[in-house]
Enzyme design. Structure first.
Site, PDB file in Angstrom:
ATOM      1  CG  PHE A 125      45.736  42.930  41.741  1.00 51.17           C
ATOM      2  CD1 PHE A 125      46.034  44.271  41.958  1.00 51.17           C
ATOM      3  CD2 PHE A 125      45.578  42.491  40.436  1.00 51.17           C
ATOM      4  CE1 PHE A 125      46.184  45.155  40.891  1.00 51.17           C
ATOM      5  CE2 PHE A 125      45.725  43.364  39.364  1.00 51.17           C
ATOM      6  CZ  PHE A 125      46.023  44.695  39.593  1.00 51.17           C
ATOM      7  CE  LYS A 222      51.715  46.693  39.783  1.00 46.85           C
ATOM      8  NZ  LYS A 222      50.967  45.479  40.137  1.00 46.85           N
ATOM      9  NE  ARG A 370      47.357  52.057  44.618  1.00 45.02           N
ATOM     10  CZ  ARG A 370      47.758  51.078  43.834  1.00 45.02           C
ATOM     11  NH1 ARG A 370      47.923  49.864  44.331  1.00 45.02           N
ATOM     12  NH2 ARG A 370      48.015  51.292  42.560  1.00 45.02           N
TER      13      ARG A 370
HETATM   14  C1  LIG Z   1      50.013  44.953  39.269  1.00 45.24           C
HETATM   15  C2  LIG Z   1      49.534  43.643  39.749  1.00 45.24           C
HETATM   16  C3  LIG Z   1      49.253  42.619  38.842  1.00 45.24           C
HETATM   17  C4  LIG Z   1      49.365  42.870  37.369  1.00 45.24           C
HETATM   18  O1  LIG Z   1      49.190  41.742  36.597  1.00 45.24           O
HETATM   19  P1  LIG Z   1      49.576  41.745  35.044  1.00 45.24           P
HETATM   20  O2  LIG Z   1      48.954  40.530  34.532  1.00 45.24           O
HETATM   21  O3  LIG Z   1      51.077  41.715  34.974  1.00 45.24           O
HETATM   22  O4  LIG Z   1      49.020  42.994  34.442  1.00 45.24           O
HETATM   23  C5  LIG Z   1      48.856  41.388  39.365  1.00 45.24           C
HETATM   24  N1  LIG Z   1      48.742  41.185  40.689  1.00 45.24           N
HETATM   25  C6  LIG Z   1      49.025  42.161  41.588  1.00 45.24           C
HETATM   26  C7  LIG Z   1      48.903  41.888  43.053  1.00 45.24           C
HETATM   27  C8  LIG Z   1      49.394  43.416  41.143  1.00 45.24           C
HETATM   28  O5  LIG Z   1      49.632  44.399  42.008  1.00 45.24           O
END
Ligand SMILES: *Cc1c(COP(=O)(O)O)cnc(C)c1O
Length: 411
Positions: A125, A222, A370
């Site tokens: 991510f 989430k 997704r």
């Molecule tokens: C949704 C998600 C985030 C989101 O990060 P924020 O800083 O809380 O917006 C980070 N890493 C992963 C793997 C995610 O799926």
């Protein structure tokens, strides 16, 4: 092939079905994006009303003590701990995943002198990589981010690696990584491990303590249904807590914030990873979400997620191959999180055409559709309706319209 009446029968026999009434969902929507923004718990508006009018409006600043506002980050942390296999005293709610990653990666690098590599995998991510990159830049030559193909991870663990940072569930494919095995491997090489639980807390069985995980972060908005932009959480194994330092050493992580001492003294325990004043309105909403999800328990949540994703994969398997759809998630249910990802050349337009028909999924580059199957809010009839409408959109090519190709800012 599953029929709609068989799907109805599965819903009637589902032990988690009654908990769906604990959420507010529109009647005319099949919501398959609970992996990006969890649904609204029915109790959240009433709780927020109380916090606004009684706690803030009437009791004002006395609420920090009278209504336990100051305890919320640790109190909600304990509820989340029960969902991620953590004994008490190791989870606290704070900030966003991005900020928590920064704090924990910085602490990990500092705790491993002589080792300067932050190891990650390609396709992680993006914020996880961006934060690691920014930290390394700030540390000058002291640390560097190394990102490798997932297959090369084990072979890249050498004595230069300070910390490995990994998502438990890949946000694109929904593939689950081997938390126990990879953690053991990293420890064998002398490195710490940080797991990102964004797509596993509240949907899978996570066993942080049993896997001897060092550090973890996770998401509140989430599967935990805390609302848009809800605060995140972090986990620091008890054995590390007194040895790790929070680089954002703000007053809320001080041993005694209300002594207003000139010098920083960290709180003992996981509370030292707090930085600034907690966002009480957001925490109040998150608490309701976590309580609602925790009522189901991780094993029932995981079992339902597996059943839903399996039913969807089986239905999609019947979509004629020439329509160009391909499964991009693992086929074995145990290797999948709560989502199913499909690849299609015109994935973005297909998602838009489905949204226009009331089926909400999302799109991720490159060409990935997704569908998230949040176990408390998704029914088997939703799975059936979504698969049926997906096939219809492809057969009729109703995605092939200019308005479905126009990219919005958020996909
Ligand atoms: C949704 C998600 C985030 C989101 O990060 P924020 O800083 O809380 O917006 C980070 N890493 C992963 C793997 C995610 O799926």
């Amino acid at each position: 092939m599953l029929t709609r009446s068989e799907a109805e029968a599965l819903d009637a026999a589902d032990p988690l079905a009654p908990l769906r009434a604990e959420f507010r969902l529109p009647e005319d929507v099949v919501y398959l994006d609970g992996n990006s923004l969890g649904a609204l718990p029915a109790a959240t508006p009433g709780r927020l009303d109380e916090v606004l009018w009684t706690e803030w409006g009437h009791d004002l600043i006395t609420s920090w003590n009278r209504h336990g506002w100051i305890e919320l980050p640790l109190r909600i942390g304990e509820r989340i701990a029960s969902l991620v296999g953590a004994a008490p005293g190791q989870v606290v709610v704070a900030d966003s995943i991005s900020v928590n990653l920064f704090k924990l990666l910085a602490a990990a690098v500092e705790a491993r002198p002589g080792r300067g590599v932050v190891l990650a995998v390609d396709g992680e991510f993006p914020t996880d990589l961006y934060v690691a990159e920014g930290l390394c830049r700030l540390l000058g030559g002291r640390a560097e981010l190394r990102s490798v193909r997932p297959e090369a991870l084990a072979g890249s663990l050498d004595q230069r690696v300070a910390v490995v940072t990994l998502s438990h569930v890949d946000f694109r494919s929904g593939e689950v990584r081997d938390m126990a095995g990879l953690t053991e491997h990293a420890h064998h090489a002398g490195a710490l491990v940080l797991w990102d639980l964004a797509h596993s807390a509240g949907v899978l069985e996570v066993e942080l303590d049993r896997c001897a995980v060092d550090l973890a972060v996770g998401c509140g908005y989430k599967y935990l249904c805390g609302g848009p932009g809800a605060p995140a959480f972090l986990y620091v194994a008890g054995r590390h807590q007194e040895l790790l330092a929070n680089p954002l050493s703000g007053w809320m992580g001080h041993a005694e914030p209300f002594r207003f001492e000139p010098a920083y003294r960290p709180a003992s325990g996981v509370a030292r990873f707090l930085s600034g004043t907690p966002p009480i309105l957001s925490l109040a909403a998150l608490e309701v979400g976590v309580e609602t999800v925790a009522r189901a328990g991780p094993s029932a949540l995981a079992a339902k997620a597996r059943a839903l994703t399996s039913a969807f994969v089986a239905l999609v398997d019947h979509v004629p191959l020439e329509l160009g759809l391909r499964l991009a998630s693992p086929r074995e249910p145990a290797r999948r999180g709560g989502q199913v990802t499909l690849a299609h050349e015109h994935g973005y337009a297909v998602v838009q055409a489905l949204i226009a028909r009331g089926v909400i999924g999302d799109f991720r580059e490159p060409g990935l559709i997704r569908f998230g199957f949040a176990p408390l809010t998704t029914r088997f009839v939703d799975v059936w309706d979504a698969a049926t409408l997906l096939e219809e959109v492809l057969v009729t090519r109703s995605w092939d319209r200019p308005e479905h190709r126009r990219r919005a800012r958020v996909t």
